[in-house]
Design a protein around this motif. Structure first.
Motif, PDB file in Angstrom:
ATOM      1  N   VAL A 138       0.833  -1.191   0.000  1.00  0.00           N
ATOM      2  CA  VAL A 138       0.000   0.000   0.000  1.00  0.00           C
ATOM      3  C   VAL A 138       0.880   1.259   0.000  1.00  0.00           C
ATOM      4  CG1 VAL A 138      -0.139   0.243   2.498  1.00  0.00           C
ATOM      5  CG2 VAL A 138      -2.042   1.020   1.090  1.00  0.00           C
ATOM      6  N   ASN A 139       0.350   2.304  -0.586  1.00  0.00           N
ATOM      7  CA  ASN A 139       1.013   3.600  -0.532  1.00  0.00           C
ATOM      8  C   ASN A 139       0.782   4.216   0.849  1.00  0.00           C
ATOM      9  OD1 ASN A 139       1.527   6.491  -0.858  1.00  0.00           O
ATOM     10  ND2 ASN A 139       1.650   6.052  -3.027  1.00  0.00           N
ATOM     11  N   GLU A 140       1.862   4.560   1.553  1.00  0.00           N
ATOM     12  CA  GLU A 140       1.734   5.062   2.924  1.00  0.00           C
ATOM     13  C   GLU A 140       0.924   6.352   2.991  1.00  0.00           C
ATOM     14  OE1 GLU A 140       2.580   3.596   5.604  1.00  0.00           O
ATOM     15  OE2 GLU A 140       3.648   1.892   4.733  1.00  0.00           O
ATOM     16  N   ALA A 141       0.975   7.155   1.939  1.00  0.00           N
ATOM     17  CA  ALA A 141       0.191   8.395   1.927  1.00  0.00           C
ATOM     18  C   ALA A 141      -1.309   8.089   1.949  1.00  0.00           C
ATOM     19  CB  ALA A 141       0.546   9.225   0.688  1.00  0.00           C
ATOM     20  N   LEU A 142      -1.711   6.991   1.297  1.00  0.00           N
ATOM     21  CA  LEU A 142      -3.119   6.595   1.313  1.00  0.00           C
ATOM     22  C   LEU A 142      -3.542   6.202   2.725  1.00  0.00           C
ATOM     23  CD1 LEU A 142      -5.809   5.789  -0.008  1.00  0.00           C
ATOM     24  CD2 LEU A 142      -4.768   3.577  -0.571  1.00  0.00           C
ATOM     25  N   VAL A 143      -2.715   5.462   3.427  1.00  0.00           N
ATOM     26  CA  VAL A 143      -3.041   5.057   4.793  1.00  0.00           C
ATOM     27  C   VAL A 143      -3.196   6.287   5.687  1.00  0.00           C
ATOM     28  CG1 VAL A 143      -2.277   3.729   6.786  1.00  0.00           C
ATOM     29  CG2 VAL A 143      -1.850   2.867   4.480  1.00  0.00           C
ATOM     30  N   GLU A 144      -2.291   7.238   5.563  1.00  0.00           N
ATOM     31  CA  GLU A 144      -2.376   8.447   6.383  1.00  0.00           C
ATOM     32  C   GLU A 144      -3.626   9.253   6.065  1.00  0.00           C
ATOM     33  OE1 GLU A 144      -0.527   9.213   8.947  1.00  0.00           O
ATOM     34  OE2 GLU A 144       0.551   7.318   8.628  1.00  0.00           O
ATOM     35  N   GLU A 145      -3.992   9.308   4.784  1.00  0.00           N
ATOM     36  CA  GLU A 145      -5.201  10.045   4.405  1.00  0.00           C
ATOM     37  C   GLU A 145      -6.445   9.379   4.978  1.00  0.00           C
ATOM     38  OE1 GLU A 145      -7.731  12.852   2.674  1.00  0.00           O
ATOM     39  OE2 GLU A 145      -5.563  12.885   3.069  1.00  0.00           O
ATOM     40  N   VAL A 146      -6.485   8.046   4.946  1.00  0.00           N
ATOM     41  CA  VAL A 146      -7.631   7.329   5.514  1.00  0.00           C
ATOM     42  C   VAL A 146      -7.736   7.596   7.006  1.00  0.00           C
ATOM     43  CG1 VAL A 146      -8.573   5.036   6.004  1.00  0.00           C
ATOM     44  CG2 VAL A 146      -7.628   5.536   3.744  1.00  0.00           C
ATOM     45  N   LYS A 147      -6.629   7.515   7.719  1.00  0.00           N
ATOM     46  CA  LYS A 147      -6.653   7.750   9.166  1.00  0.00           C
ATOM     47  C   LYS A 147      -7.001   9.199   9.487  1.00  0.00           C
ATOM     48  CE  LYS A 147      -2.533   6.037  10.012  1.00  0.00           C
ATOM     49  NZ  LYS A 147      -1.356   5.547  10.766  1.00  0.00           N
ATOM     50  N   THR A 148      -6.561  10.139   8.642  1.00  0.00           N
ATOM     51  CA  THR A 148      -6.888  11.545   8.869  1.00  0.00           C
ATOM     52  C   THR A 148      -8.390  11.787   8.725  1.00  0.00           C
ATOM     53  OG1 THR A 148      -4.711  12.251   8.070  1.00  0.00           O
ATOM     54  CG2 THR A 148      -6.471  13.896   8.085  1.00  0.00           C
ATOM     55  N   ARG A 149      -8.986  11.214   7.687  1.00  0.00           N
ATOM     56  CA  ARG A 149     -10.425  11.410   7.486  1.00  0.00           C
ATOM     57  C   ARG A 149     -11.239  10.736   8.584  1.00  0.00           C
ATOM     58  NH1 ARG A 149     -11.784  11.127   0.970  1.00  0.00           N
ATOM     59  NH2 ARG A 149      -9.954  12.285   0.247  1.00  0.00           N
ATOM     60  N   ARG A 178       0.443  -4.521 -10.411  1.00  0.00           N
ATOM     61  CA  ARG A 178      -0.723  -4.069  -9.673  1.00  0.00           C
ATOM     62  C   ARG A 178      -1.252  -2.793 -10.320  1.00  0.00           C
ATOM     63  NH1 ARG A 178       2.769  -6.004  -5.614  1.00  0.00           N
ATOM     64  NH2 ARG A 178       1.821  -7.747  -4.473  1.00  0.00           N
ATOM     65  N   PRO A 179      -2.507  -2.398 -10.001  1.00  0.00           N
ATOM     66  CA  PRO A 179      -3.058  -1.185 -10.616  1.00  0.00           C
ATOM     67  C   PRO A 179      -2.141   0.026 -10.443  1.00  0.00           C
ATOM     68  CG  PRO A 179      -4.777  -2.369  -9.454  1.00  0.00           C
ATOM     69  CD  PRO A 179      -3.489  -3.072  -9.142  1.00  0.00           C
ATOM     70  N   THR A 180      -1.763   0.631 -11.561  1.00  0.00           N
ATOM     71  CA  THR A 180      -0.818   1.754 -11.522  1.00  0.00           C
ATOM     72  C   THR A 180      -1.405   2.957 -10.793  1.00  0.00           C
ATOM     73  OG1 THR A 180      -0.018   0.987 -13.659  1.00  0.00           O
ATOM     74  CG2 THR A 180       0.677   3.168 -12.973  1.00  0.00           C
ATOM     75  N   MET A 181      -2.734   3.107 -10.842  1.00  0.00           N
ATOM     76  CA  MET A 181      -3.370   4.276 -10.244  1.00  0.00           C
ATOM     77  C   MET A 181      -3.197   4.318  -8.723  1.00  0.00           C
ATOM     78  SD  MET A 181      -7.200   2.829 -10.800  1.00  0.00           S
ATOM     79  CE  MET A 181      -7.655   1.198 -10.225  1.00  0.00           C
ATOM     80  N   LEU A 182      -2.885   3.151  -8.089  1.00  0.00           N
ATOM     81  CA  LEU A 182      -2.716   3.116  -6.641  1.00  0.00           C
ATOM     82  C   LEU A 182      -1.314   3.507  -6.206  1.00  0.00           C
ATOM     83  CD1 LEU A 182      -4.702  -0.160  -5.903  1.00  0.00           C
ATOM     84  CD2 LEU A 182      -5.470   2.190  -5.591  1.00  0.00           C
ATOM     85  N   HIS A 183      -0.371   3.618  -7.163  1.00  0.00           N
ATOM     86  CA  HIS A 183       1.002   4.066  -6.877  1.00  0.00           C
ATOM     87  C   HIS A 183       1.620   3.251  -5.734  1.00  0.00           C
ATOM     88  CE1 HIS A 183       0.401   7.466  -9.577  1.00  0.00           C
ATOM     89  NE2 HIS A 183      -0.752   7.677  -8.987  1.00  0.00           N
ATOM     90  N   THR A 184       1.609   1.944  -5.882  1.00  0.00           N
ATOM     91  CA  THR A 184       2.142   1.068  -4.853  1.00  0.00           C
ATOM     92  C   THR A 184       3.667   1.026  -4.912  1.00  0.00           C
ATOM     93  OG1 THR A 184       2.002  -0.862  -6.295  1.00  0.00           O
ATOM     94  CG2 THR A 184       0.077  -0.352  -4.953  1.00  0.00           C
ATOM     95  N   PRO A 185       4.355   0.920  -3.775  1.00  0.00           N
ATOM     96  CA  PRO A 185       5.823   0.801  -3.797  1.00  0.00           C
ATOM     97  C   PRO A 185       6.305  -0.474  -4.486  1.00  0.00           C
ATOM     98  CG  PRO A 185       5.025   1.366  -1.598  1.00  0.00           C
ATOM     99  CD  PRO A 185       3.829   1.007  -2.411  1.00  0.00           C
ATOM    100  N   ASN A 186       5.529  -1.547  -4.354  1.00  0.00           N
ATOM    101  CA  ASN A 186       5.870  -2.816  -4.994  1.00  0.00           C
ATOM    102  C   ASN A 186       4.762  -3.154  -5.978  1.00  0.00           C
ATOM    103  OD1 ASN A 186       6.594  -5.367  -5.739  1.00  0.00           O
ATOM    104  ND2 ASN A 186       6.343  -6.291  -3.721  1.00  0.00           N
TER     105      ASN A 186
END
Length: 568
Positions: A225-236, A510-518
Motif C-alpha cells: 500500500v502507498n503510505e500516503a493513502l493510509v495516512e489520508e484514511v486515518k486523517t479522514r 498491480r493497478p498503476t493508479m494506486l502508486h504502490t511501492p511494490n
C-alpha cells in the motif's frame, strides 16, 4: 440590507451558534477521565454502584484472597463467560498456592505475587484510572478491587453471542469461498489473518463515537500500500465526531470525496476473499465492530460490475460475462428514456410492422408514454422495496403477485400498454445484473431524470442527460484517484482488468493508479514458464497408446518404440 446579505448573515450566525453548542458526550468518561480509584474497598464499591446504577446483570462478588485480603469483583453476567470467570479468576485467587501455604504475604508484595504466582489468565493487568476501569467493565471485562491497593485487577473476559460464519446473502457466488464477515471485529480480523499469514499485514485501530465508542480497524499490507493513502484514511476517520457508529455506512458518508453524487465512491463487501484481493492490490480495508461489512478504499467505477469469482474462472468466459453485465448496466439506464423519446418524438425510427404493433397496443391508453413509464417505474420501485422489507416467507409470493397479477390487470384495464410493461420488465431485470447494490441504486435513480428529459426534448434530451452523467463521472474522485481509471486517464496495464479480463499470468503489475511501492505481483520464473511449450508427458505420439496386451489401433511412438510403452 439586501435579501442575499441577510441570508449570508443568518447562515453565519447559525454556524457560530452551532460551534458554541457543547456536543453530547458520555458525561462521566469525558469529565473524570484522570481520577484514580481509592485504596478503600467500600468507596470503590460505592463508586461503581452510583455510576452504573441498579442493573440486574451487574454482578458484585465479595471474597477474600488467601483468606486475608478483602476483595470485590464486578462484571456484567450477560457479557462474560461465568464458568471461565469462576475457574480462571475466583479459584486461583481464593486458594493459596502450595509454595505459599502458611506464609503471610505483605500488602506491598501482593501485586507481584498475584501476577507471578496466582493469576494465570492471559489478558490481565493492573489499572488505577477510574475511566479505564469503567470502560473495561462496560466492554465485558472483569474488575477486581482489593482493599488497601490503589490499583484494580482488570481482566478481559468478554464473551458475546455471535452468529456463525456463513455465505453472505448480498454477494452470491457460484465458484469461490463461502465465508463472509460477521458482526464481531475480532473474528473478522482473524479471517483476514487466516488468508494473509504474512508479517506485512497491519491493523491499526481507533475508537469513533462519543457514546457507542465503536472500535474501527484500518487494515493494509505494508510494502504494497502507498503510505500516503493510509495516512489520508486515518486523517479522514480521525476527523469524525459523532454520537454513535452502528455500521460502516456511517463512516462511508464522512470519508467520501463527493457527498452529493449518486455514485458510490467507497465500495463495501461482506466477502473475506474480496477484501483480501483488494489488500493485495494496494487498497485499504476499514472494519467496524458490530458491522458485517468492510469498506474498500479507494474505489473506481469498474469495480462495481466485477465479482470475486471473475478471477476463479477462465478469462475467456469471464470476459464474455463481464461484457453482458456492462450491457445490462447500460440497458437498464437508457432503455426507458429511449422508448419514451422514440414513441413521443421519433416514431419514424421504428420499423413499420413493429410500429403498427406498438400503436395497436397503445390504442385506448389515456396517458402519454412518459406518464406510463414514470408510473410503471415508480410502481416497480415500490414493489421492489416492499419485497425487500417483507418477511422472507411472503417476499417471493409478493414479487410474483406484483409482477404478474398487477401488470396483467393494468394492461387489461387499458391503464398501460403491453410494450411499456415489457420495456420496464427488461429494464428491471437488467438492473439486477449489476453485482453492487449501491451502484445499481444509483443507476435506478438516474433513470427518472433521463425519462423526464426524453419526454421533454426527445433523443436530444437523452443525449444531454448522458453527457451530463458522463461529465459527472469524469469529475469524480475517490481519495484522489479519478473515478473512471484506468480508462480515463488511460493506462494499458490497468485496462487488462476492465470490460475484458486478460489471463492472470499476463497481469504482471498491480493497478498503476494506486502508486504502490511494490507493483509486481508475478515472478519472472512464472513468465518464463508460461512462454515455454507445454510438456505433454503422456502424449500418445510420444509414449504410445498400448493397453495391456491388446495391439488393436496401436500407433508407433515418436522415439522409435513400437508403442508398447516400455515393458508394461
Amino acid at each position: 440590507m439586501t435579501i442575499w446579505e441577510w441570508v449570508l448573515k443568518r447562515n453565519h450566525q447559525k454556524k457560530r451558534s452551532r460551534k458554541q453548542e457543547p456536543p453530547v458526550r458520555d458525561s462521566y468518561m469525558e469529565s473524570k477521565d484522570t481520577k484514580r480509584i481509592s485504596p478503600d474497598l467500600e468507596r470503590n464499591i460505592q463508586f461503581i454502584k452510583e455510576l452504573l446504577g441498579f442493573s440486574e446483570d451487574l454482578i458484585l462478588r465479595r471474597f477474600q484472597i488467601y483468606g486475608h485480603f478483602q476483595v470485590a469483583m464486578f462484571y456484567f453476567c450477560n457479557m462474560v463467560d461465568e464458568a471461565a470467570a469462576s475457574v480462571e479468576i475466583l479459584k486461583p485467587l481464593m486458594y493459596t498456592p502450595p509454595h505459599l501455604a502458611g506464609k503471610r504475604i505483605p500488602l506491598n508484595d501482593l501485586k507481584e505475587t498475584l501476577m507471578n504466582d496466582a493469576i494465570y489468565h492471559s489478558k490481565c493487568s493492573f489499572e488505577n484510572g477510574q475511566a479505564k476501569i469503567v470502560e473495561a467493565l462496560l466492554r465485558g471485562g472483569t474488575i477486581v478491587f482489593i482493599d488497601g491497593l490503589e490499583e484494580a485487577i482488570m481482566l478481559e473476559t468478554k464473551q458475546v453471542e455471535k452468529r456463525a460464519i456463513q455465505q453472505p446473502d448480498t454477494e452470491q457466488v457460484i465458484r469461490g469461498p463461502r465465508e463472509g464477515f460477521i458482526e464481531q471485529l475480532a473474528t473478522n480480523i482473524s479471517l483476514l489473518r487466516y488468508r494473509l499469514p504474512t508479517t506485512d499485514f497491519r491493523m491499526e485501530s481507533m475508537v469513533i463515537g462519543r457514546i457507542t465508542k465503536s472500535k474501527v480497524a484500518v487494515c493494509y499490507l505494508k510494502g504494497i500500500v502507498n503510505e500516503a493513502l493510509v495516512e489520508e484514511v486515518k486523517t479522514r476517520l480521525s476527523a469524525i465526531d459523532i454520537d454513535g457508529v452502528l455500521d460502516v455506512g456511517y463512516l462511508e458518508q464522512f470519508i467520501e470525496d463527493n457527498h452529493f453524487s449518486p455514485f458510490p465512491q467507497v465500495q463495501n463487501t461482506e466477502r473475506t476473499d474480496k477484501a483480501v484481493a483488494n489488500l493485495l492490490e494496494g487498497r485499504v480495508i476499514i472494519l467496524v465492530d458490530g458491522s458485517p461489512f468492510a469498506l474498500i478504499v479507494p474505489t473506481v467505477f469498474n469495480q462495481f460490475y466485477q465479482t470475486a469469482e471473475d478471477y476463479s474462472e477462465r478469462f475467456l468466459m469471464v470476459s464474455f460475462i463481464r461484457l453482458f453485465r456492462l450491457l445490462a448496466l447500460a440497458f437498464s439506464l437508457v432503455t426507458p428514456s429511449l422508448y419514451v423519446a422514440i414513441i413521443s418524438f421519433n416514431p419514424e425510427l421504428i420499423p413499420t410492422e413493429f410500429a403498427v404493433a406498438v400503436s395497436g397496443g397503445r390504442a385506448g391508453v389515456p396517458f402519454p408514454s412518459i406518464v406510463e413509464v414514470l408510473v410503471m417505474e415508480a410502481s416497480m420501485e415500490v414493489l421492489r422495496e416492499a419485497t425487500l422489507r417483507s418477511p422472507q416467507q411472503i417476499g417471493g409470493a409478493l414479487s410474483i403477485v406484483g409482477v404478474l397479477v398487477i401488470g396483467q390487470a393494468a394492461v387489461s384495464a387499458g391503464f398501460v400498454s403491453p410494450i411499456t410493461v415489457v420495456v420496464i420488465a427488461l429494464t428491471t431485470i437488467g438492473s439486477f445484473a449489476t453485482p453492487a447494490y449501491n451502484a445499481a441504486l444509483a443507476l435506478r435513480s438516474l433513470r427518472f431524470p433521463l425519462v423526464i428529459l426524453s419526454g421533454m426534448f426527445g433523443l436530444y434530451g437523452v443525449m444531454v442527460g448522458l453527457i451530463v452523467i458522463a461529465n459527472h463521472l469524469l469529475s469524480l474522485k475517490s481519495f484522489g484517484i479519478p473515478y473512471l481509471s484506468p480508462v480515463v486517464p488511460g493506462n494499458f496495464d490497468g485496462m487488462k482488468d476492465t470490460v475484458a479480463r486478460w489471463p492472470l499470468w499476463s497481469m504482471i503489475r498491480r493497478p498503476t493508479m494506486l502508486h504502490t511501492p511494490n507493483d509486481h505481483r508475478l515472478g519472472q520464473e512464472v513468465l518464463n514458464k508460461m512462454e515455454e511449450e507445454p510438456s505433454n508427458t503422456l502424449d500418445p505420439l510420444k509414449v504410445g497408446n498400448r493397453t495391456k496386451e491388446d495391439s488393436n489401433g496401436i500407433s508407433p511412438a515418436s522415439h522409435g518404440d513400437s508403442g508398447s510403452g516400455g515393458n508394461h
